[in-house]
Scaffold this active site. Structure first.
Site, PDB file in Angstrom:
ATOM      1  N   HIS A  17       1.002  -1.240  -0.003  1.00 22.72           N
ATOM      2  CA  HIS A  17       0.073  -0.064  -0.034  1.00 22.72           C
ATOM      3  C   HIS A  17       0.773   1.080  -0.005  1.00 22.72           C
ATOM      4  O   HIS A  17       1.392   1.859   0.901  1.00 22.72           O
ATOM      5  CB  HIS A  17      -0.969  -0.037   1.144  1.00 22.72           C
ATOM      6  CG  HIS A  17      -1.750   1.224   1.339  1.00 22.72           C
ATOM      7  ND1 HIS A  17      -3.062   1.006   2.035  1.00 22.72           N
ATOM      8  CD2 HIS A  17      -1.872   2.382   0.790  1.00 22.72           C
ATOM      9  CE1 HIS A  17      -3.632   1.989   1.876  1.00 22.72           C
ATOM     10  NE2 HIS A  17      -3.014   3.039   1.189  1.00 22.72           N
ATOM     11  N   HIS A  19       1.224   4.980  -2.523  1.00 23.36           N
ATOM     12  CA  HIS A  19       1.025   5.926  -3.341  1.00 23.36           C
ATOM     13  C   HIS A  19       2.148   6.555  -3.971  1.00 23.36           C
ATOM     14  O   HIS A  19       2.715   7.249  -3.337  1.00 23.36           O
ATOM     15  CB  HIS A  19       0.011   6.780  -3.039  1.00 23.36           C
ATOM     16  CG  HIS A  19      -1.198   6.302  -2.317  1.00 23.36           C
ATOM     17  ND1 HIS A  19      -2.418   6.072  -3.056  1.00 23.36           N
ATOM     18  CD2 HIS A  19      -1.605   5.825  -1.134  1.00 23.36           C
ATOM     19  CE1 HIS A  19      -3.151   5.585  -2.413  1.00 23.36           C
ATOM     20  NE2 HIS A  19      -2.709   5.440  -0.827  1.00 23.36           N
ATOM     21  N   GLU A 200     -10.933   3.567   6.118  1.00 22.15           N
ATOM     22  CA  GLU A 200      -9.972   4.407   6.787  1.00 22.15           C
ATOM     23  C   GLU A 200     -10.427   5.450   7.613  1.00 22.15           C
ATOM     24  O   GLU A 200     -10.113   5.497   9.010  1.00 22.15           O
ATOM     25  CB  GLU A 200      -9.313   4.986   5.686  1.00 22.15           C
ATOM     26  CG  GLU A 200      -7.916   5.968   6.012  1.00 22.15           C
ATOM     27  CD  GLU A 200      -7.339   6.783   4.762  1.00 22.15           C
ATOM     28  OE1 GLU A 200      -8.002   6.795   3.460  1.00 22.15           O
ATOM     29  OE2 GLU A 200      -6.372   7.115   5.029  1.00 22.15           O
TER      30      GLU A 200
HETATM   31  N1  ADE Z   1      -4.388   8.916  -1.497  1.00 23.27           N
HETATM   32  C1  ADE Z   1      -3.289   9.084  -1.031  1.00 23.27           C
HETATM   33  N2  ADE Z   1      -3.174   8.355   0.093  1.00 23.27           N
HETATM   34  C2  ADE Z   1      -4.382   8.453   0.259  1.00 23.27           C
HETATM   35  C3  ADE Z   1      -5.145   7.789   1.726  1.00 23.27           C
HETATM   36  N3  ADE Z   1      -4.516   7.392   2.502  1.00 23.27           N
HETATM   37  N4  ADE Z   1      -6.259   7.567   1.744  1.00 23.27           N
HETATM   38  C4  ADE Z   1      -7.339   7.881   0.680  1.00 23.27           C
HETATM   39  N5  ADE Z   1      -6.688   8.430  -0.600  1.00 23.27           N
HETATM   40  C5  ADE Z   1      -5.411   8.553  -0.614  1.00 23.27           C
HETATM   41 ZN    ZN Z   2      -3.549   4.924   0.749  1.00 27.58          ZN
END
Ligand code: ADE
Ligand code: ZN
Length: 338
Positions: A17, A19, A200
């Protein structure tokens, strides 16, 4: 006897996970702004770092999308990805499955090809020069509409050989998985795997919906699952992995204290939990820092850390034979450093 930090450093780790836009360190951000003649709101790296204080997901996303605007050319995406892979090498991350957000770039006129070619060239160099294997997952921005997601999926069809799956990220509250049910169905028809951020900031019902409506193979975050014992039982029974990001959850105040993070409870219930860094340039740590902070706050043993490392191999998209090699390396390391 190695210290816990030393033990974590040497442990072979898999990241699931991450980005790529969230690995844009302030120093590189300034360098790219300079190279691309972009004026920033901040006068210095220090001033920018001062701004990295968030009370929720949206406050972070606002800065994250702003930061990504310095990425213009293929080389910028290459440099971004390469810097992350060098970090992986330094932290003994041996395999990584990376998210990218095409719409963050195509919405401002950057070509899909520019983004993916830059990232992919770095991933290829990472395989050849650093021996780090990788996969690429494209995320839809859930604050945008279904039509924009469909258009992005259409663009991705030319890159099926480079993209293994589709994910769902950005502002969770008010943008439930059901909004993208049809796009995900089309993506699966086209052969992509599905992933989604869920639970989240949003409720456990979003996790359930991501499983049932989007047919995800993993849940990203998923920490609110702990509020629903039936859902936890389902995640255990189906062995649907959670890619948990402890320092992210702390930075965005999804948890008030890492001591109260549900990671260990979920593990103890038998959920296939993994530890990941999410957006390490913004949340104060890459993989090792996430492992260390979790170990310290939750009293994780070396045995727990080895279990988390194994879980990530299980939850990865690697072929069985490569999984076996990683299991073997983890077993050997854990035996020799117990
Ligand atoms: N985009 C980048 N990080 C994120 C996260 N923690 N939650 C949702 N979208 C994201
Ligand atoms: Zn994320």
């Amino acid at each position: 006897m190695t210290t816990l930090a030393g033990f974590i450093k040497g442990l072979p780790k898999v990241e699931l996970h991450l980005h790529i836009e969230g690995t844009l360190e302030p120093e590189l951000l300034f360098k790219l702004a300079d190279r691309n003649n972009i004026r920033l709101k901040y006068d210095s790296v220090e001033e920018l770092k001062q701004a990295y204080q968030f009370s929720n997901l949206q406050e972070f996303l606002n800065l994250y999308y702003e930061g990504a605007q310095v990425l213009l050319r293929e080389q910028d995406f290459y440099d971004l990805t390469w810097a992350y892979l060098e970090k992986c090498k330094a932290q003994n991350v041996v395999h990584t499955e990376i998210f990218f957000d095409p719409q963050t770039h195509t919405e401002r006129g950057i070509l899909f090809a520019t983004v993916i070619n830059g990232i992919n060239r770095a991933l290829q160099d990472g395989r050849e020069k650093l021996a780090i294997s990788s996969k690429l997952i494209m995320c839809f921005l859930r604050h945008l509409d279904e039509a924009s997601a469909f258009k992005t999926l259409e663009e991705a069809l030319d890159y099926k050989d480079l993209i293994v799956g589709v994910g769902l990220d950005s502002s969770e509250k008010g943008n439930p998985p059901s909004k993208f049910e049809r796009v995900f169905a089309k993506a699966r028809d086209e052969g992509f795997l599905s992933f989604a951020h869920a639970g989240e900031e949003g409720p456990a019902s979003y996790v359930k919906d991501a499983v049932e409506l989007l047919k995800v193979v993993r849940i990203d975050h998923g920490i609110s699952s702990i509020d629903d014992e039936y859902l936890v039982a389902e995640l255990v029974q189906k062995q649907i992995p959670l890619t948990v990001c402890p320092l992210s959850n702390l930075a965005l105040q999804a948890v008030d204290d890492l001591k109260n993070h549900p990671l260990k409870k979920l593990m103890d219930h038998g959920v296939l939990v993994t530890i990941n860094s999410d957006d390490p340039a913004y949340f104060g740590g890459y993989m090792n820092e996430n492992f260390e902070a979790s170990a310290q706050s939750l009293g994780l043993s070396k045995g727990d850390l080895c279990q988390l490392a194994r879980n990530a191999v299980v939850a990865s998209l690697l072929p069985e034979q490569e999984k076996e090699q990683h299991f073997h390396a983890i077993e050997q390391y854990c035996r020799e450093n117990a």
